[in-house]
Design an enzyme around this catalytic site. Structure first.
Site, PDB file in Angstrom:
ATOM      1  N   ASP A 297     -34.571 -37.478 -10.159  1.00  0.00           N
ATOM      2  CA  ASP A 297     -35.522 -37.593  -9.180  1.00  0.00           C
ATOM      3  C   ASP A 297     -37.030 -38.159  -9.731  1.00  0.00           C
ATOM      4  O   ASP A 297     -36.999 -37.384 -10.895  1.00  0.00           O
ATOM      5  CB  ASP A 297     -35.611 -36.547  -8.483  1.00  0.00           C
ATOM      6  CG  ASP A 297     -34.562 -36.392  -7.139  1.00  0.00           C
ATOM      7  OD1 ASP A 297     -33.351 -37.174  -7.086  1.00  0.00           O
ATOM      8  OD2 ASP A 297     -34.668 -35.630  -6.359  1.00  0.00           O
TER       9      ASP A 297
ATOM     10  N   HIS B 137     -34.677 -34.172 -12.569  1.00  0.00           N
ATOM     11  CA  HIS B 137     -35.909 -34.972 -12.455  1.00  0.00           C
ATOM     12  C   HIS B 137     -35.714 -35.611 -13.989  1.00  0.00           C
ATOM     13  O   HIS B 137     -35.893 -34.833 -15.072  1.00  0.00           O
ATOM     14  CB  HIS B 137     -36.762 -33.928 -12.544  1.00  0.00           C
ATOM     15  CG  HIS B 137     -36.725 -33.439 -10.628  1.00  0.00           C
ATOM     16  ND1 HIS B 137     -35.748 -32.554 -10.266  1.00  0.00           N
ATOM     17  CD2 HIS B 137     -37.395 -33.993  -9.457  1.00  0.00           C
ATOM     18  CE1 HIS B 137     -35.934 -32.287  -9.101  1.00  0.00           C
ATOM     19  NE2 HIS B 137     -36.283 -32.842  -8.701  1.00  0.00           N
TER      20      HIS B 137
END
Length: 218
Positions: free
Chosen positions: A36, A181
């Site tokens: 992400d 992430h």
């Protein structure tokens, strides 16, 4: 019928954080790595190089802000066979803003990907995992599936690589979607953890696929 990671209209009234429906896991040992908030000019290429070394495809949920800053990395992801998902244009919590703003955030990223890369994302991951039924319905109307996760590495909290590794290895199951992430403010130990996680999961017999491949829609 719902899949383990799919939110569809009428079944997404849950408005908490990172909820995943756990139903009908495939018996085949497949998992999906997801990233992400990127792309990041340093951390994303490091992750892409690592994935390339193992011949692995992942799903990157990108923001428009970062995609517009680093288009060459988005192109690298596409050229590398990775999947791109919609993480809104500026990482807003869709449930906490006026619905018109949520619409704009989703569409702005969609437009950017189409206009600059001729790429239409099929997956939407709401920032923070925060969503409601109206957002799910709107996303569905645009041809999106709303995707969350089943394992949170908490790498966004600067979690040490050893803890990230333990979280994944000790909890992984068939059909899991692993949340990582590639854009973290400050120190990030995601790539370091993946250098251990990837070979361990391969040794355990897991295959790495994109989310759409896990869904059987690609």
């Amino acid at each position: 019928m719902l899949c383990a990671f799919l939110c569809v209209p009428g079944d997404c009234a849950f408005e908490g954080y990172g909820h995943v429906f756990a139903k009908n896991r495939d018996r085949i040992k497949k998992v999906a790595l997801t990233f992400d908030d990127g792309p990041h000019p340093v951390k994303t290429p490091e992750i892409l190089e690592l994935l390339s070394d193992y011949g692995i495809h992942a799903t990157f949920f990108v923001t428009g802000d970062n995609a517009s800053r680093y288009p060459e990395i988005i192109q690298q992801e596409i050229d590398g066979g990775h999947e791109i998902g919609n993480h809104t244009y500026s990482h807003v919590f869709l449930k906490k803003v006026p619905f018109e703003t949520a619409e704009s955030e989703i569409c702005a990223l969609d437009d950017l990907m189409l206009e600059n890369f001729e790429y239409k994302p099929k997956l939407l991951r709401p920032p923070g995992g925060l969503y409601n039924d109206r957002i799910c319905r709107y996303a569905n109307d645009l041809g999106y599936e709303v995707v969350l996760w089943s394992i949170d590495t908490k790498d966004w909290a600067h979690t040490p690589a050893s803890e990230i590794t333990d979280t994944v290895i000790n909890n992984v199951k068939n059909g899991d979607i692993i949340l990582c992430h590639d854009f973290v403010g400050g120190a990030s130990y995601t790539a370091a953890a993946l250098r251990t996680v990837i070979p361990k999961l391969l040794d355990m017999g897991f295959e790495f696929v994109t989310v759409s491949e896990l869904r059987g829609t690609e």
